[in-house]
Write a protein that holds these residues in place. Structure first.
Motif, PDB file in Angstrom:
ATOM      1  N   MET A  81       0.838  -1.205   0.000  1.00 38.81           N
ATOM      2  CA  MET A  81       0.000   0.000   0.000  1.00 38.81           C
ATOM      3  C   MET A  81       0.872   1.253   0.000  1.00 38.81           C
ATOM      4  N   ILE A  82       1.935   1.223   0.819  1.00 44.33           N
ATOM      5  CA  ILE A  82       2.839   2.379   0.867  1.00 44.33           C
ATOM      6  C   ILE A  82       3.554   2.548  -0.465  1.00 44.33           C
ATOM      7  N   ALA A  83       3.993   1.433  -1.046  1.00 39.76           N
ATOM      8  CA  ALA A  83       4.712   1.492  -2.321  1.00 39.76           C
ATOM      9  C   ALA A  83       3.861   2.120  -3.415  1.00 39.76           C
ATOM     10  N   GLU A  87       7.112   7.572  -4.495  1.00 43.39           N
ATOM     11  CA  GLU A  87       7.800   7.854  -5.747  1.00 43.39           C
ATOM     12  C   GLU A  87       8.478   6.574  -6.229  1.00 43.39           C
ATOM     13  N   LYS A  88       8.780   6.501  -7.528  1.00 44.36           N
ATOM     14  CA  LYS A  88       9.197   5.242  -8.151  1.00 44.36           C
ATOM     15  C   LYS A  88      10.436   4.625  -7.514  1.00 44.36           C
ATOM     16  N   SER A  89      11.444   5.457  -7.179  1.00 43.53           N
ATOM     17  CA  SER A  89      12.681   4.904  -6.614  1.00 43.53           C
ATOM     18  C   SER A  89      12.424   4.222  -5.284  1.00 43.53           C
ATOM     19  N   LYS A  90      11.615   4.858  -4.429  1.00 40.22           N
ATOM     20  CA  LYS A  90      11.290   4.251  -3.132  1.00 40.22           C
ATOM     21  C   LYS A  90      10.339   3.076  -3.301  1.00 40.22           C
ATOM     22  N   ALA A 124       7.634   1.144 -16.964  1.00 39.93           N
ATOM     23  CA  ALA A 124       7.324   2.571 -17.105  1.00 39.93           C
ATOM     24  C   ALA A 124       8.591   3.398 -17.270  1.00 39.93           C
ATOM     25  N   GLN A 125       9.732   2.866 -16.788  1.00 43.92           N
ATOM     26  CA  GLN A 125      11.008   3.563 -16.917  1.00 43.92           C
ATOM     27  C   GLN A 125      11.734   3.188 -18.217  1.00 43.92           C
TER      28      GLN A 125
END
Length: 586
Positions: A81-83, A87-90, A124-125
């Motif tokens: 849920m947090i992920a 932001e993408k890196s975290k 996505a990256q």
């Protein structure tokens, strides 16, 4: 001890990311919220998913509750849920945390869910190889745990990756099966799976567009729009507008295409939650449309946006290549040599980068901008610059250097073609119709060998009588073409020979100079070469049909075996064979 190490690893990853939580939170509020049930927290989180300030409190409360209950799977849910709102890196770090936390758990959801999440972020990256690796791992877990829903979600992402790689026919088959699966779920679960069903229709419509089946694409888009407008938040409605615009473009309904695409852009505006590739795609097709309408300046404006976005986002999709082709053509019409040169260089750079990720792209490059023509265009421009502007010597040096590199590539390609042609001619003109010795050892031993004295039988620690019997059986096996059976295995063949697989393997290794798989595959290749030479009907088969006919389960396995045995690919052999027969009327 093992669980302790896992927990320490999770702690360390979260620590180096800055904090256990991605944003500042109200710890007191988290403590109060953690008294609620998991269901209540999950539902509240989903309601507030677009408000990161509110949703993070519910996610952290969920995680805190799971830790207090020492429930590893619920903890994984909390991290997930947090992920989702990080932001993408975290988010990637949280996904890795989930994998470490659940790697040894026999759970239907994890760790596959975390691998799927990572694949989505990496895709996505533009990191497609890494994304595919994660999907493969996720699929392994999903299959092991029998999670069919995950299997289809993975299949969906693989379909998107294949589409980005230009494998349109395979993509269409994938999305047909996915649409069927979600349609059944949608109808069986009282329309609870509306989002996934609508998403599968959208993907299928795009696949039909890519396969130039525009009637089917139009039909799927109309279905999707109808279902979308019936949903509470008009799920994917703008996306269907974009897809419809693409269909209108290919059917030359340019004004309808413009209306649909502009409407898409107006609805989404600058929504940061929408993948930027959608906006790049909309600019690409507006640029194409205005080019078709001979509105060159308008076309250039949109296509320059495509160029900027492509290099900024590092999304070198094959379909974006056409933007550079049109820009080069447009600046040639305008007589702007500098801009023409600039976008030729950008196109070459695009090809160089995309070639690493999308090797197949070079097979489908437009004839007008193939490497020889690019070299020719550059040379024309160089000659023009020499006559009209000697001051641009630096540009000439750069262009000459690029041309030299491209010529070297051409020389290498021509040398490779000559090598292939020589190998083909060696195969074609063999009096025995066998595979050349310099490419591969003979596939079968001479029949006289079986009649030699026992002293000629290689000592492999097995009775000479048994070895002789196995060799005779192998001779009959080859004469009866048993190797064409696609399900043949060493165990089955040893039973048929009334011996054991160990003996059979040793005899094949010693007397055929190869392993069992290579032995079977080489027999098949030898057989198919002879049959292609002699059977005109067989030459009309597709490579896939030929592969199935001679016992290979996949086209890839056939091509690899053919190349290993002959040094050329079957498609090349077949093409050259048809040409040779036609030229010489054999």
């Amino acid at each position: 001890m093992k669980n302790f190490i896992i927990k320490i690893s999770v702690f360390f990853i979260l620590f180096i990311s800055g904090s256990f939580y991605p944003q500042d939170i109200n710890l007191a509020e988290t403590g109060v919220l953690s008294q609620k049930s998991y269901t209540e927290l999950s539902e509240a989180y989903n309601l507030q998913i677009n408000d990161s300030v509110e949703s993070i409190n519910y996610a952290n409360a969920y995680l805190e509750k799971a830790k207090n209950d020492n429930d590893v799977i619920k903890q994984a849910d909390g991290y997930y849920m947090i992920a989702e709102i990080s932001e993408k890196s975290k988010a990637l770090l949280y996904a890795d945390s989930i994998i470490r936390l659940t790697i040894d758990k026999e759970n239907i959801k994890y760790p596959a869910e975390a691998h799927i999440f990572k694949a989505r972020l990496l895709g996505a990256q533009g990191r497609y190889r890494k994304s595919m690796e994660e999907l493969v791992i996720a699929n392994s877990h999903a299959n092991k745990n029998g999670n069919i829903d995950q299997q289809y979600r993975i299949k969906y992402f693989i379909g998107l990756l294949k589409n980005n790689l230009g494998e349109y026919k395979e993509t269409l088959d994938i999305f047909k099966s996915i649409e069927k699966y979600y349609k059944n779920k949608f109808e069986d679960d009282n329309h609870k799976n509306r989002y996934n069903y609508i998403k599968s229709i959208y993907a299928l419509g795009n696949a039909y567009n890519d396969n130039k089946n525009y009637d089917s694409a139009y039909y799927q888009n109309r279905r999707g729009i109808g279902l979308s407008l019936k949903s509470e938040d008009s799920i994917l409605y703008p996306n269907f507008l974009l897809s419809s615009g693409v269909t209108h473009y290919y059917t030359k309904q340019y004004q309808s295409a413009i209306d649909s695409i502009i409407k898409f852009k107006n609805i989404y505006g600058n929504d940061n939650n929408i993948s930027k590739i959608y906006f790049t795609t909309s600019d690409l097709y507006l640029g194409k449309i205005y080019s078709e309408q001979n509105k060159i300046d308008k076309s250039i404006d949109y296509l320059k946006k495509v160029d900027s976005a492509t290099f900024a986002q590092k999304n070198f999709f094959p379909n974006l290549r056409s933007a550079y082709e049109i820009l080069i053509k447009s600046y040639k019409q305008k007589g702007d040599i500098e801009k023409q040169l600039y976008y030729i260089d950008r196109l070459l750079k695009f090809d160089s980068i995309s070639g690493k990720e999308f090797k197949h792209l070079y097979k489908k490059i437009n004839e007008e901008y193939s490497t020889p023509n690019l070299i020719h265009k550059k040379q024309e421009i160089i000659d023009s610059l020499k006559k009209n502007n000697k001051s641009k010597i630096v540009v000439l040096i750069i262009l000459s250097s690029v041309s030299l590199v491209l010529i070297l590539i051409l020389v290498w390609n021509n040398r490779k073609k000559r090598t292939y042609k020589k190998r083909f001619l060696d195969l074609l003109h063999q009096s025995s119709n066998a595979i050349p010795k310099e490419i591969n050892p003979p596939l079968t031993i001479d029949k006289k060998e079986l009649k030699e004295d026992k002293k000629d039988i290689i000592d492999i620690g097995i009775s000479d009588i048994i070895v002789s019997d196995i060799l005779k059986n192998l001779e009959e096996f080859e004469e009866n073409q048993g190797f064409l059976n696609s399900n043949i295995t060493i165990n089955e063949l040893s039973k048929e020979f009334k011996t054991n697989s160990k003996y059979l393997s040793k005899v094949i290794n010693a007397h055929k100079n190869k392993g069992f798989s290579s032995y079977i595959n080489d027999l098949r290749v030898d057989f198919v070469i002879k049959k292609l030479k002699s059977n005109s009907k067989f030459r009309k088969y597709t490579i896939k049909a030929i592969a199935n006919e001679i016992g290979f389960n996949t086209t890839e396995a056939f091509s690899k075996s053919f190349y290993k045995s002959t040094g050329i690919y079957p498609s090349f052999f077949l093409k050259q064979l048809e040409k040779e027969l036609k030229d010489h009327e054999i």
